[in-house]
Design an enzyme around this catalytic site. Sequence first.
Site, short mmCIF file in Angstrom:
data_model
loop_
_atom_site.label_atom_id
_atom_site.label_comp_id
_atom_site.label_asym_id
_atom_site.label_seq_id
_atom_site.Cartn_x
_atom_site.Cartn_y
_atom_site.Cartn_z
N ASP A 178 2.35 11.84 -14.69
CA ASP A 178 3.61 11.94 -13.95
C ASP A 178 4.57 12.85 -14.73
O ASP A 178 4.32 13.19 -15.88
CB ASP A 178 4.25 10.56 -13.73
CG ASP A 178 4.10 9.67 -14.94
OD1 ASP A 178 4.20 10.19 -16.07
OD2 ASP A 178 3.89 8.45 -14.77
N ASP A 205 8.33 13.03 -15.90
CA ASP A 205 9.61 12.33 -16.05
C ASP A 205 10.69 13.30 -16.50
O ASP A 205 10.41 14.25 -17.24
CB ASP A 205 9.48 11.19 -17.07
CG ASP A 205 8.53 10.11 -16.59
OD1 ASP A 205 8.35 9.98 -15.36
OD2 ASP A 205 7.92 9.42 -17.44
N ASP A 239 8.51 6.68 -29.23
CA ASP A 239 7.55 6.06 -30.15
C ASP A 239 6.85 7.06 -31.08
O ASP A 239 7.01 7.01 -32.30
CB ASP A 239 6.53 5.19 -29.38
CG ASP A 239 5.95 5.85 -28.14
OD1 ASP A 239 6.19 7.05 -27.93
OD2 ASP A 239 5.24 5.16 -27.38
P1 ATP Z 1 1.25 8.47 -19.74
O1 ATP Z 1 2.30 8.35 -18.67
O2 ATP Z 1 0.40 9.67 -19.65
O3 ATP Z 1 0.50 7.19 -19.93
P2 ATP Z 1 3.52 8.68 -21.47
O4 ATP Z 1 3.68 9.26 -22.83
O5 ATP Z 1 4.30 9.33 -20.37
O6 ATP Z 1 2.00 8.65 -21.14
P3 ATP Z 1 4.80 6.24 -20.71
O7 ATP Z 1 4.35 4.85 -20.95
O8 ATP Z 1 4.84 6.75 -19.31
O9 ATP Z 1 3.89 7.15 -21.60
O10 ATP Z 1 6.22 6.39 -21.38
C1 ATP Z 1 7.01 7.57 -21.22
C2 ATP Z 1 7.68 7.94 -22.54
O11 ATP Z 1 8.59 6.89 -22.91
C3 ATP Z 1 6.71 8.05 -23.72
O12 ATP Z 1 6.16 9.36 -23.79
C4 ATP Z 1 7.61 7.74 -24.90
O13 ATP Z 1 8.36 8.86 -25.27
C5 ATP Z 1 8.57 6.71 -24.32
N1 ATP Z 1 8.11 5.32 -24.57
C6 ATP Z 1 7.32 4.57 -23.79
N2 ATP Z 1 7.11 3.36 -24.34
C7 ATP Z 1 7.80 3.34 -25.48
C8 ATP Z 1 8.00 2.37 -26.50
N3 ATP Z 1 7.43 1.18 -26.42
N4 ATP Z 1 8.79 2.71 -27.54
C9 ATP Z 1 9.39 3.91 -27.62
N5 ATP Z 1 9.23 4.88 -26.70
C10 ATP Z 1 8.45 4.59 -25.63
MG MG Z 2 4.33 8.68 -18.31
#
Ligand code: ATP
Ligand code: MG
Length: 426
Positions: free
Chosen positions: A68, A70, A147
């Site tokens: 996705d 964001d 994170d």
């Molecule tokens: P994907 O959507 O491909 O699984 P993503 O990196 O976008 O991976 P998400 O879970 O959608 O992961 O979270 C979006 C963003 O929010 C992450 O890239 C990170 O920067 C932040 N994030 C998510 N969870 C946490 C957390 N527990 N602590 C700190 N930052 C977080």
């Molecule tokens: Mg994501």
Amino acid sequence: MPKSQNKSAASENSLSSVVLPRAEHSISRNQIDEHALKVLYRLNRQGHLAYLVGGSVRDLLLGRTPKDFDVGTDATPNQVKSLFKNCFLIGRRFRLAHIRFRGNLLVEVATFRRNPAEDEMPENEDDHFHFVQNVFGSEREDAYRRDFTINALFYNIDDFSVIDHVGGLKDLEERILRMIGDPLIRFEEDPVRMLRALEFSARLDFAIDDEIISAIDQRRHLLSGASSARLREEIMELFRHQVAGQVCEMALRYGLLDQLFAEIPFLPQTFELLKLIDQRTAEGKPIRESLALAGLVLPAFFERCPAERSLHINDALTVADKLLRPHCLHYSIAQGIRCEARDLLLGCFRLARGRGLKGESRFLRHPFTPMIFEFFALWCQIDHSLNDTYALWQGALDSESNPDTGERKSPRRRRRRPRRKAAMQV
Ligand code: ATP
Ligand code: MG
């Protein structure tokens, strides 16, 4: 594989930001979802900072397709709402803007946030994670509250540059997962990050920084106390991203498995079965939570309840319930999902006992049986003693289906007894 560390993890004042101009990175606008672009452009035209953030920037730089897109901005949720008719503010505790488009598509827009200072924390704060999510901040602060360094890169729609406040570009290049800040503290704030570390390492085939490994070792006990709803969601993410088997193996290695699945006995075959389920998902088949659950439990189920003809199906039902119930209670998994997982286990029990038992034709006609058989087929790749039984059932199911169209015959109609009187006829 842990990789030895040559510099300490990014801390907020130790690094200067890097801006990579368009000519020096590979992200092109035609790789970005058109709806996300529309949102970025409108925010930008109204004078706000408008960045692609999080996983999408990481994935685009790695040449992968993002799940996705964001958006991060300095506009407040109310300002975002005033710019888009199709905007809905969601979340009571952390307000996010969802811009909805036709076809059930949405772009999530989050206002930059920061880690609150120690004295800003409420006294009886029970969930640091949610509090942190709520304090607005600058873009640099927003990068630092994330994170891992590779998850904190920004793509700026204003000049198409990539902005790196945390050393994420270098870590992407070195293929290493590094925490932003001190992993010990970041895991105390939010223990779910330990599981996310394993997940991203497996998904991206990245090494895990030694500091993370050592912090997991020291903070692993915190995981069992993390929000069960968030853990349940992250566990399903492992299945959706086809890394459940691999991550469970890593969790065993790093001492997290018991924290995650305290109620489920893992056998060597459990990891094998999870990997086969991951392969099935990688072939494009949807993964239901009931199948994930049944996969976690099936090897222990067969160990406790071998498919002998002398065993009654009720015995199997009791074993299945004993294995599923505590885990489902812990993670508040709905009864419907638990019952579907139980049906998968019982169906496998029935199939493994072989053909010719009572109720077989009804079982063959049941709409859930093809799903059970597909699951059983995975198990037969592990327990080869079932290969002949599998072939016999395959024959029966084939003849139950229409050989020309491949469609299932419609179930034989049961003659209905005429109803005496409808209870509530209007
Ligand atoms: P994907 O959507 O491909 O699984 P993503 O990196 O976008 O991976 P998400 O879970 O959608 O992961 O979270 C979006 C963003 O929010 C992450 O890239 C990170 O920067 C932040 N994030 C998510 N969870 C946490 C957390 N527990 N602590 C700190 N930052 C977080
Ligand atoms: Mg994501």
